[in-house]
Design a protein around this motif. Structure first.
Motif, PDB file in Angstrom:
ATOM      1  N   CYS A   1     -73.316  22.637  -3.805  1.00 51.68           N
ATOM      2  CA  CYS A   1     -71.964  23.180  -3.675  1.00 51.68           C
ATOM      3  C   CYS A   1     -71.607  24.134  -4.812  1.00 51.68           C
ATOM      4  O   CYS A   1     -70.457  24.583  -4.897  1.00 51.68           O
ATOM      5  N   TYR A   2     -72.558  24.444  -5.674  1.00 51.88           N
ATOM      6  CA  TYR A   2     -72.263  25.285  -6.830  1.00 51.88           C
ATOM      7  C   TYR A   2     -71.799  26.673  -6.373  1.00 51.88           C
ATOM      8  O   TYR A   2     -72.409  27.301  -5.504  1.00 51.88           O
ATOM      9  N   ALA A   3     -70.710  27.140  -6.973  1.00 49.83           N
ATOM     10  CA  ALA A   3     -70.152  28.467  -6.706  1.00 49.83           C
ATOM     11  C   ALA A   3     -69.825  28.672  -5.237  1.00 49.83           C
ATOM     12  O   ALA A   3     -69.885  29.796  -4.734  1.00 49.83           O
ATOM     13  N   VAL A   4     -69.480  27.602  -4.521  1.00 50.58           N
ATOM     14  CA  VAL A   4     -69.058  27.753  -3.134  1.00 50.58           C
ATOM     15  C   VAL A   4     -67.794  28.609  -3.114  1.00 50.58           C
ATOM     16  O   VAL A   4     -66.884  28.425  -3.927  1.00 50.58           O
ATOM     17  N   THR A   5     -67.740  29.571  -2.214  1.00 51.11           N
ATOM     18  CA  THR A   5     -66.674  30.573  -2.259  1.00 51.11           C
ATOM     19  C   THR A   5     -65.539  30.332  -1.283  1.00 51.11           C
ATOM     20  O   THR A   5     -64.443  30.873  -1.457  1.00 51.11           O
ATOM     21  N   SER A   6     -65.796  29.547  -0.248  1.00 54.07           N
ATOM     22  CA  SER A   6     -64.778  29.332   0.775  1.00 54.07           C
ATOM     23  C   SER A   6     -65.133  28.101   1.597  1.00 54.07           C
ATOM     24  O   SER A   6     -66.250  27.570   1.503  1.00 54.07           O
TER      25      SER A   6
ATOM     26  N   SER B   1     -62.685  29.445  12.023  1.00 52.02           N
ATOM     27  CA  SER B   1     -62.982  29.698  10.620  1.00 52.02           C
ATOM     28  C   SER B   1     -62.241  28.663   9.781  1.00 52.02           C
ATOM     29  O   SER B   1     -61.409  27.907  10.270  1.00 52.02           O
ATOM     30  N   GLY B   2     -62.582  28.630   8.508  1.00 54.76           N
ATOM     31  CA  GLY B   2     -61.884  27.767   7.574  1.00 54.76           C
ATOM     32  C   GLY B   2     -62.010  26.305   7.926  1.00 54.76           C
ATOM     33  O   GLY B   2     -63.076  25.799   8.284  1.00 54.76           O
TER      34      GLY B   2
ATOM     35  N   GLN C   1     -67.772  18.767  -7.470  1.00 53.63           N
ATOM     36  CA  GLN C   1     -66.420  19.075  -7.921  1.00 53.63           C
ATOM     37  C   GLN C   1     -65.971  20.490  -7.541  1.00 53.63           C
ATOM     38  O   GLN C   1     -64.777  20.788  -7.540  1.00 53.63           O
ATOM     39  N   GLU C   2     -66.930  21.364  -7.183  1.00 54.24           N
ATOM     40  CA  GLU C   2     -66.577  22.732  -6.842  1.00 54.24           C
ATOM     41  C   GLU C   2     -65.682  22.810  -5.608  1.00 54.24           C
ATOM     42  O   GLU C   2     -64.925  23.768  -5.450  1.00 54.24           O
ATOM     43  N   ILE C   3     -65.743  21.803  -4.724  1.00 54.99           N
ATOM     44  CA  ILE C   3     -64.913  21.873  -3.522  1.00 54.99           C
ATOM     45  C   ILE C   3     -63.442  21.698  -3.861  1.00 54.99           C
ATOM     46  O   ILE C   3     -62.575  22.027  -3.044  1.00 54.99           O
TER      47      ILE C   3
END
Length: 374
Positions: free
Chosen positions: A69-74, A134-135, A165-167
């Motif tokens: 999940c590192y650097a997950v953008t959306s 989406s989303g 924790q990125e989420i």
């Protein structure tokens, strides 16, 4: 002779230092279907440990899924990653025909794409069944599909969500709530892994958060000094060089129990040495690692406001139990109104911590050394 140390994530079959108890505990949690939070500072070797754990579980019949999940953008990005990793896990376990049968009628949100390769094999990717969603809608459908898949099978499943924790950066908490709703009813064991400890633990210990008290907490400790010394000596011997106790002890102490730093220091010291490593090789290796790390250290402070950088420099040079005390603020020219806020922000980034002795200090020893040299 080849260098016996590596600067990459360790593969499941590569020599490991210690962690036998951690592996045994994590495997026992998985066998019991228990969710667990695995946390430590960066570069303690969590990812390598989880890869090794899942390799062992796969050998015992588990289907294992590893999602970074590192650097997950959306939310869409998270849904794409999870769907892709589930598909790759299936691809590693089942024939193409069986895979198709299991996906048809179960996975509605994504479908596998099988592309022939020039070598005569098949590459895998995923594509959405519909671009209209989406989303949160598409993420909800991915989780519903995963629920349906897990309900059908008798194979035990273990899911690792690395840098989980990125989420928490995605939206207003609805992603956490949606994921928690689905996970609590699934026949799978989850391992939530993270390095930003205050953020990760807050997700599981704050009463109003969806994941409150939903998993066991497992702190990964630094590598034991004696075991690390023995490991360093054994690896050097495997590479054809002698590493006396004094040299291995110097390497172990300089690494501060960090798995990655032990490998990096060993790598450079081994390359520098003749047939016999010396403590001087170890200290030279430290300077080489320090020099290589400076770009990452610069990136860590680049966007920090001046009060946070000043607090970092103070704690690197002078760890203290009372960073808000008047004499400490005066000694380091820290503003009383900004230091408390700076401390909170630096803790959330996992750049500083309060250690077992009650001292506030910079977490990473090489970052602390770089700050002292500014």
């Amino acid at each position: 002779m080849s260098n016996p140390f590596t600067l990459k994530t360790l593969g499941p079959d590569q020599p490991f230092c210690d962690r036998e108890k951690d592996l045994a505990d994590l495997a026992a949690y998985a066998e019991a279907g228990q969710n667990v939070v695995l946390y430590s500072p960066r570069r303690y070797g969590k990812t390598s440990l989880c890869r090794r754990l899942q390799a062992g579980l796969a050998g015992r019949g588990f289907l294992t899924v590893f999602c970074d999940c590192y650097a997950v953008t959306s939310v869409d990005d998270l849904a794409d990653r999870l769907a892709r990793q589930v598909l790759e896990a299936l691809h590693s376990r089942e024939s193409l025909l069986d895979k198709g049968r299991r996906w048809i009628g179960v996975f509605r949100s994504f479908r596998p794409v099988f592309t022939p390769t020039p070598e005569g094999g098949v590459s895998l990717s995923v594509e959405r069944a519909s671009r209209r969603d989406s989303g949160l809608d598409v993420f909800a459908r991915v989780l519903e599909d995963l629920d349906a898949f897990l309900t059908r099978g008798e194979t035990p499943v273990h899911v690792t969500l690395d840098e989980f924790q990125e989420i928490s950066e995605l939206g207003d908490g609805r992603v956490e709530a949606l994921l928690r709703t689905h996970i609590q009813g699934q026949r799978a064991a989850y391992c939530f892994v993270g390095s930003r400890r205050s953020v990760l633990l807050g997700m599981f210990t704050a009463r109003k958060r969806p994941f409150y008290q939903s998993a066991l907490l497992h702190a990964l400790p630094p590598l034991p000094r004696a075991d690390l010394i023995a490991f360093l000596r054994a690896r050097c011997a495997a590479g054809g060089k002698e590493c006396p106790e004094a040299a291995a002890a110097t390497l172990a102490d300089l690494s501060a129990g960090y798995s990655w730093y032990a490998q990096a220091l060993g790598f450079h010291a081994f390359a520098l040495a003749g047939q016999r490593l010396t403590p001087e090789d170890a200290t030279t290796a430290r300077e080489m690692v320090q020099d290589q790390e400076r770009f990452g250290h610069e990136a860590q402070v680049r966007d920090l406001p001046a009060p946070q950088i000043q607090l970092l420099r103070a704690l690197a040079a002078d760890p203290t139990s009372a960073p808000l005390a008047a004499d400490y603020l005066a000694r380091w020219a820290l503003g009383a109104s900004t230091t408390a806020y700076s401390r909170k922000q630096l803790v959330s980034r996992d750049l500083i911590e309060k250690d077992d002795a009650g001292l506030w200090r910079v977490v990473d020893p090489f970052f602390a050394e770089w700050l002292r040299r500014l």
